[in-house]
Design an enzyme around this catalytic site. Structure first.
Site, PDB file in Angstrom:
ATOM      1  N   ASP A 170      -2.048 -11.182  -1.992  1.00 27.95           N
ATOM      2  CA  ASP A 170      -2.554 -11.445  -0.645  1.00 27.95           C
ATOM      3  C   ASP A 170      -2.286 -12.875  -0.197  1.00 27.95           C
ATOM      4  O   ASP A 170      -3.193 -13.578   0.276  1.00 27.95           O
ATOM      5  CB  ASP A 170      -4.045 -11.121  -0.577  1.00 27.95           C
ATOM      6  CG  ASP A 170      -4.314  -9.637  -0.717  1.00 27.95           C
ATOM      7  OD1 ASP A 170      -3.497  -8.841  -0.219  1.00 27.95           O
ATOM      8  OD2 ASP A 170      -5.330  -9.264  -1.323  1.00 27.95           O
TER       9      ASP A 170
ATOM     10  N   PRO B  59     -10.009  -2.232  -7.701  1.00 22.24           N
ATOM     11  CA  PRO B  59     -10.039  -3.626  -7.258  1.00 22.24           C
ATOM     12  C   PRO B  59     -11.410  -4.259  -7.484  1.00 22.24           C
ATOM     13  O   PRO B  59     -12.404  -3.563  -7.694  1.00 22.24           O
ATOM     14  CB  PRO B  59      -9.752  -3.497  -5.761  1.00 22.24           C
ATOM     15  CG  PRO B  59     -10.395  -2.193  -5.393  1.00 22.24           C
ATOM     16  CD  PRO B  59     -10.235  -1.285  -6.598  1.00 22.24           C
TER      17      PRO B  59
ATOM     18  N   LYS C 150      -4.348   0.822   3.861  1.00 22.83           N
ATOM     19  CA  LYS C 150      -5.560   1.613   4.118  1.00 22.83           C
ATOM     20  C   LYS C 150      -5.378   2.458   5.379  1.00 22.83           C
ATOM     21  O   LYS C 150      -6.156   2.389   6.325  1.00 22.83           O
ATOM     22  CB  LYS C 150      -6.797   0.718   4.202  1.00 22.83           C
ATOM     23  CG  LYS C 150      -7.086   0.031   2.870  1.00 22.83           C
ATOM     24  CD  LYS C 150      -8.395  -0.733   2.901  1.00 22.83           C
ATOM     25  CE  LYS C 150      -8.682  -1.326   1.528  1.00 22.83           C
ATOM     26  NZ  LYS C 150      -7.727  -2.414   1.150  1.00 22.83           N
TER      27      LYS C 150
ATOM     28  N   ILE D 260      -4.554   9.275  13.101  1.00 23.24           N
ATOM     29  CA  ILE D 260      -4.264  10.699  13.260  1.00 23.24           C
ATOM     30  C   ILE D 260      -3.034  11.050  12.418  1.00 23.24           C
ATOM     31  O   ILE D 260      -2.257  10.164  12.044  1.00 23.24           O
ATOM     32  CB  ILE D 260      -4.047  11.067  14.739  1.00 23.24           C
ATOM     33  CG1 ILE D 260      -2.807  10.350  15.300  1.00 23.24           C
ATOM     34  CG2 ILE D 260      -5.289  10.734  15.561  1.00 23.24           C
ATOM     35  CD1 ILE D 260      -2.387  10.860  16.671  1.00 23.24           C
TER      36      ILE D 260
ATOM     37  N   ALA E 100     -12.468 -12.655  -8.787  1.00 28.74           N
ATOM     38  CA  ALA E 100     -13.179 -13.373  -7.730  1.00 28.74           C
ATOM     39  C   ALA E 100     -14.382 -12.602  -7.204  1.00 28.74           C
ATOM     40  O   ALA E 100     -15.388 -13.198  -6.807  1.00 28.74           O
ATOM     41  CB  ALA E 100     -12.218 -13.696  -6.586  1.00 28.74           C
TER      42      ALA E 100
END
Length: 215
Positions: free
Chosen positions: A12, A170, A62, A66, A174
């Protein structure tokens, strides 16, 4: 996805140079690299084409739309070379079926979110996580996403999906999850981001997590 190191890097970061540097540094310790909106919005889908030269890529978009829109997203992602995509399940069976259909055409994987790893992930997902897991099995998904921050939920999800589907998890590092604990709870892979890419030595950080899992 071949289960070798049981570690997926959540990459990320937002720039190409940093992403490729980190990916190369940890390539001996990860089975896949997960990319999301931060990196792809910053560099475009072309970054996927570069990263797949280092390790298989899972696109964490994610997907939640539709069926036709989901189909278009999946086609773009898989055409870029991604080996898998993460989708939501709350949009229903027809949307998930659309993603799985495209994945089957490409020979790639779909992972369905059952419950997210942050504290707010329980607010709305908890009552439906098991139903989403069951739907993932019925739809022929490759696996599900379940939180390393709550290993007991990984156990619950594993009971529902059996050994048919993989669990990628996940929240290690952290967010407070333990790699060893969630593997014992039934996860197949852990997903780790900041603890690796923010480290002075990403390779050493990745190796430490692998050692924790005895991989």
């Amino acid at each position: 996805m071949e289960k070798k190191n049981r570690l997926i890097l959540a990459l990320d970061v937002t720039d190409r140079e940093n992403a490729l540097r980190i990916a190369n540094e940890v390539s001996d310790y990860v089975d896949s690299i997960k990319v999301g909106y931060p990196l792809v919005l910053g560099e475009g889908l072309s970054i996927v084409k570069e990263l797949v030269e280092i390790a298989p890529v899972i696109a964490d978009f994610k997907v939640a739309d539709i069926p036709n829109t989901d189909r278009l997203i999946c086609e773009h992602v898989f055409n870029a070379g991604a080996a898998g995509i993460i989708t939501h399940g709350f949009t229903g069976r027809d949307s998930l079926d659309s993603c799985v259909k495209v994945a089957n055409e490409f020979g790639t994987d779909v992972y369905v979110v059952t419950e997210m790893s942050h504290p707010g992930g329980v607010e709305f997902f908890r009552p439906v996580a098991e139903d989403i897991a069951s739907m993932a099995v019925e739809a022929g998904a490759s696996g599900v996403v379940a939180p390393a921050t709550r290993p007991e939920r990984v156990k619950d999800i594993r009971k529902i999906i059996g050994e048919e589907l993989s669990i990628i998890s996940p929240g290690v590092g952290a967010q407070g999850g333990s790699a060893a604990d969630v593997i014992r709870a039934g996860a197949d892979w852990v997903i780790v981001g900041r603890s690796i890419y923010n480290s002075d030595s990403p390779a050493e950080a990745a190796k430490k997590i692998c050692d924790e899992m005895n991989c």
